[in-house]
Design a protein around this motif. Structure first.
Motif, mmCIF file in Angstrom:
data_model
loop_
_atom_site.group_PDB
_atom_site.id
_atom_site.type_symbol
_atom_site.label_atom_id
_atom_site.label_comp_id
_atom_site.label_asym_id
_atom_site.label_seq_id
_atom_site.Cartn_x
_atom_site.Cartn_y
_atom_site.Cartn_z
ATOM 1 N N GLY A 128 1.274 -1.756 -0.147
ATOM 2 C CA GLY A 128 -0.164 0.017 -0.142
ATOM 3 C C GLY A 128 0.196 1.245 0.012
ATOM 4 N N ALA A 129 1.618 1.670 0.712
ATOM 5 C CA ALA A 129 2.258 2.829 1.158
ATOM 6 C C ALA A 129 3.224 2.683 -0.039
ATOM 7 C CB ALA A 129 3.624 2.369 2.282
ATOM 8 N N GLY A 130 3.655 1.594 -0.843
ATOM 9 C CA GLY A 130 4.889 1.760 -2.237
ATOM 10 C C GLY A 130 4.033 2.466 -3.232
ATOM 11 N N GLY A 131 3.143 1.857 -3.168
ATOM 12 C CA GLY A 131 2.163 1.487 -4.225
ATOM 13 C C GLY A 131 2.016 2.858 -4.141
ATOM 14 N N SER A 132 1.185 3.437 -3.075
ATOM 15 C CA SER A 132 0.846 4.910 -2.432
ATOM 16 C C SER A 132 2.016 6.127 -3.120
ATOM 17 C CB SER A 132 0.502 5.495 -2.013
ATOM 18 O OG SER A 132 -0.651 4.897 -1.234
ATOM 19 N N ILE A 192 -1.075 -3.615 -3.577
ATOM 20 C CA ILE A 192 -1.217 -2.530 -3.289
ATOM 21 C C ILE A 192 -2.370 -2.204 -2.127
ATOM 22 C CG2 ILE A 192 0.019 -1.509 -5.318
ATOM 23 C CD1 ILE A 192 -2.572 -0.621 -6.592
ATOM 24 N N GLY A 193 -3.354 -2.726 -2.567
ATOM 25 C CA GLY A 193 -4.699 -2.865 -2.219
ATOM 26 C C GLY A 193 -5.793 -1.434 -2.190
ATOM 27 N N ASP A 194 -6.498 -1.629 -1.333
ATOM 28 C CA ASP A 194 -7.031 -0.101 -1.149
ATOM 29 C C ASP A 194 -6.260 1.114 -1.299
ATOM 30 O OD1 ASP A 194 -10.047 -1.372 -1.811
ATOM 31 O OD2 ASP A 194 -10.415 -1.575 0.091
ATOM 32 N N GLN A 195 -5.277 1.319 -0.580
ATOM 33 C CA GLN A 195 -4.428 2.471 -0.336
ATOM 34 C C GLN A 195 -3.254 2.728 -0.846
ATOM 35 O OE1 GLN A 195 -1.247 1.996 2.886
ATOM 36 N NE2 GLN A 195 -0.160 4.417 2.722
ATOM 37 N N GLY A 196 -3.299 2.207 -1.941
ATOM 38 C CA GLY A 196 -2.136 2.151 -3.285
ATOM 39 C C GLY A 196 -3.409 2.636 -4.703
ATOM 40 N N ARG A 252 -5.387 -6.942 -4.682
ATOM 41 C CA ARG A 252 -5.969 -6.952 -3.581
ATOM 42 C C ARG A 252 -6.538 -5.328 -3.390
ATOM 43 N NH1 ARG A 252 -1.756 -9.876 0.246
ATOM 44 N NH2 ARG A 252 -1.611 -12.096 -0.850
ATOM 45 N N ILE A 253 -7.021 -4.981 -4.779
ATOM 46 C CA ILE A 253 -8.286 -3.763 -4.383
ATOM 47 C C ILE A 253 -9.513 -4.342 -4.443
ATOM 48 C CG2 ILE A 253 -8.129 -2.128 -5.782
ATOM 49 C CD1 ILE A 253 -5.888 -2.146 -7.620
ATOM 50 N N GLY A 254 -9.898 -3.797 -2.920
ATOM 51 C CA GLY A 254 -11.105 -4.196 -2.768
ATOM 52 C C GLY A 254 -11.935 -2.777 -3.213
ATOM 53 N N ARG A 255 -13.365 -2.860 -2.729
ATOM 54 C CA ARG A 255 -14.335 -2.048 -3.013
ATOM 55 C C ARG A 255 -14.107 -0.066 -2.731
ATOM 56 N NH1 ARG A 255 -20.146 -3.255 -1.210
ATOM 57 N NH2 ARG A 255 -19.678 -4.919 -2.168
ATOM 58 N N LEU A 256 -13.377 -0.006 -1.912
ATOM 59 C CA LEU A 256 -13.422 1.624 -1.716
ATOM 60 C C LEU A 256 -12.293 2.051 -2.442
ATOM 61 C CD1 LEU A 256 -12.430 4.075 0.251
ATOM 62 C CD2 LEU A 256 -11.149 2.517 1.232
ATOM 63 N N GLY A 257 -11.137 0.796 -3.046
ATOM 64 C CA GLY A 257 -10.069 1.331 -3.969
ATOM 65 C C GLY A 257 -10.591 0.991 -5.369
ATOM 66 N N ALA A 258 -11.896 0.334 -5.794
ATOM 67 C CA ALA A 258 -12.485 0.255 -6.835
ATOM 68 C C ALA A 258 -13.638 1.745 -7.125
ATOM 69 C CB ALA A 258 -13.510 -1.387 -6.819
ATOM 70 N N THR A 259 -13.838 2.248 -5.589
ATOM 71 C CA THR A 259 -14.374 3.159 -6.493
ATOM 72 C C THR A 259 -13.919 4.994 -6.132
ATOM 73 O OG1 THR A 259 -16.409 2.395 -4.515
ATOM 74 C CG2 THR A 259 -16.008 4.504 -4.886
ATOM 75 N N ALA A 260 -12.231 4.562 -6.019
ATOM 76 C CA ALA A 260 -11.700 5.606 -6.181
ATOM 77 C C ALA A 260 -10.945 5.634 -7.262
ATOM 78 C CB ALA A 260 -10.810 5.443 -5.051
ATOM 79 N N LEU A 263 -7.801 -4.704 -15.022
ATOM 80 C CA LEU A 263 -7.891 -4.594 -13.139
ATOM 81 C C LEU A 263 -8.800 -6.123 -12.669
ATOM 82 C CD1 LEU A 263 -10.724 -1.715 -13.593
ATOM 83 C CD2 LEU A 263 -8.741 -1.683 -12.656
ATOM 84 N N SER A 264 -8.301 -6.900 -13.911
ATOM 85 C CA SER A 264 -8.720 -8.717 -13.471
ATOM 86 C C SER A 264 -7.215 -8.923 -11.644
ATOM 87 C CB SER A 264 -8.051 -9.769 -14.291
ATOM 88 O OG SER A 264 -6.797 -9.336 -14.736
ATOM 89 N N HIS A 265 -8.476 -9.646 -11.372
ATOM 90 C CA HIS A 265 -8.314 -10.358 -10.259
ATOM 91 C C HIS A 265 -7.937 -9.498 -9.394
ATOM 92 C CE1 HIS A 265 -7.106 -13.629 -12.949
ATOM 93 N NE2 HIS A 265 -7.993 -14.587 -12.146
ATOM 94 N N ASN A 266 -8.282 -8.999 -9.064
ATOM 95 C CA ASN A 266 -9.196 -8.066 -7.655
ATOM 96 C C ASN A 266 -10.761 -7.936 -7.148
ATOM 97 O OD1 ASN A 266 -6.781 -5.802 -7.261
ATOM 98 N ND2 ASN A 266 -7.173 -5.893 -9.228
ATOM 99 N N PRO A 267 -10.502 -8.290 -5.596
ATOM 100 C CA PRO A 267 -11.553 -8.876 -4.841
ATOM 101 C C PRO A 267 -12.770 -7.928 -4.822
ATOM 102 C CG PRO A 267 -9.633 -8.298 -3.419
ATOM 103 C CD PRO A 267 -9.199 -8.134 -4.594
ATOM 104 N N MET A 268 -12.966 -6.735 -5.882
ATOM 105 C CA MET A 268 -13.733 -5.441 -5.441
ATOM 106 C C MET A 268 -14.621 -5.149 -5.722
ATOM 107 S SD MET A 268 -11.935 -3.109 -8.692
ATOM 108 C CE MET A 268 -10.528 -3.572 -10.117
ATOM 109 N N GLY A 269 -15.180 -6.322 -5.003
ATOM 110 C CA GLY A 269 -16.759 -6.790 -5.310
ATOM 111 C C GLY A 269 -17.119 -7.952 -3.909
ATOM 112 N N LEU A 270 -15.861 -8.105 -3.112
ATOM 113 C CA LEU A 270 -16.431 -9.173 -2.499
ATOM 114 C C LEU A 270 -15.839 -8.620 -1.245
ATOM 115 C CD1 LEU A 270 -14.246 -12.039 -3.961
ATOM 116 C CD2 LEU A 270 -16.587 -11.495 -4.135
#
Length: 114
Positions: free
Chosen positions: A30-34, A55-59, A82-90, A106-113
Motif C-alpha cells: 500500500g505505502a509503496g504503491g501510494s 497495493i490494496g485499497d491504499q495504493g 488485492r483491491i477491494g470496494r474502497l479502492g475500486a470506487t476511487a 483490473l482482473s483478479h481483484n476482490p472489488m465486490g467481495l
C-alpha cells in the motif's frame, strides 16, 4: 517493498524520458504503491504495469487520484493487487476523469467481495 516505492517515486518524478514502466511482482504494498502513484502525474509515462504488488485499497485510492493528472497515460495494468470496494470506487472516479487512457487491466481483484 514499501521503501523501494519511495525511491521509485522519486526516480519517476525526475525522469522525463521514461515512457513505459513495468513494476510487476515487486511487493510494493500500500505505502509503496501510494508513493509511486503520487509521482506519476509528474511523469511522461504512457504504459504502466503495477500488477502483482498487493497495493490494496491504499495504493488504489492514490492511483485513482493520480490517473487524471498523467497526461500521456494510455495503458494501466493493476491486476492481482488485492483491491477491494474502497479502492475500486476511487479508481472508477479517476478512470472516469482520464482523457487519454485507452486500456486498463483490473482482473483478479476482490472489488465486490467486501
Amino acid at each position: 517493498g514499501e521503501a523501494s516505492g519511495l525511491a521509485l517515486g522519486e526516480m519517476i518524478a525526475s525522469n522525463a524520458h521514461l515512457l513505459d514502466l513495468d513494476l510487476g511482482w515487486n511487493s510494493l504494498r500500500g505505502a509503496g504503491g501510494s508513493s509511486v502513484a503520487h509521482a506519476l502525474p509528474r511523469s511522461a509515462l504512457r504504459r504502466i504495469n503495477l500488477s502483482w504488488n498487493s497495493i490494496g485499497d491504499q495504493g488504489a485510492v492514490a492511483l485513482g487520484e493520480a490517473i487524471p493528472g498523467i497526461a500521456a497515460l494510455t495503458h494501466l495494468d493493476i491486476s492481482h493487487n488485492r483491491i477491494g470496494r474502497l479502492g475500486a470506487t476511487a479508481l472508477a472516479d479517476g478512470l472516469r476523469r482520464s482523457s487519454t487512457l485507452t486500456s486498463c487491466e483490473l482482473s483478479h481483484n476482490p472489488m465486490g467481495l467486501d
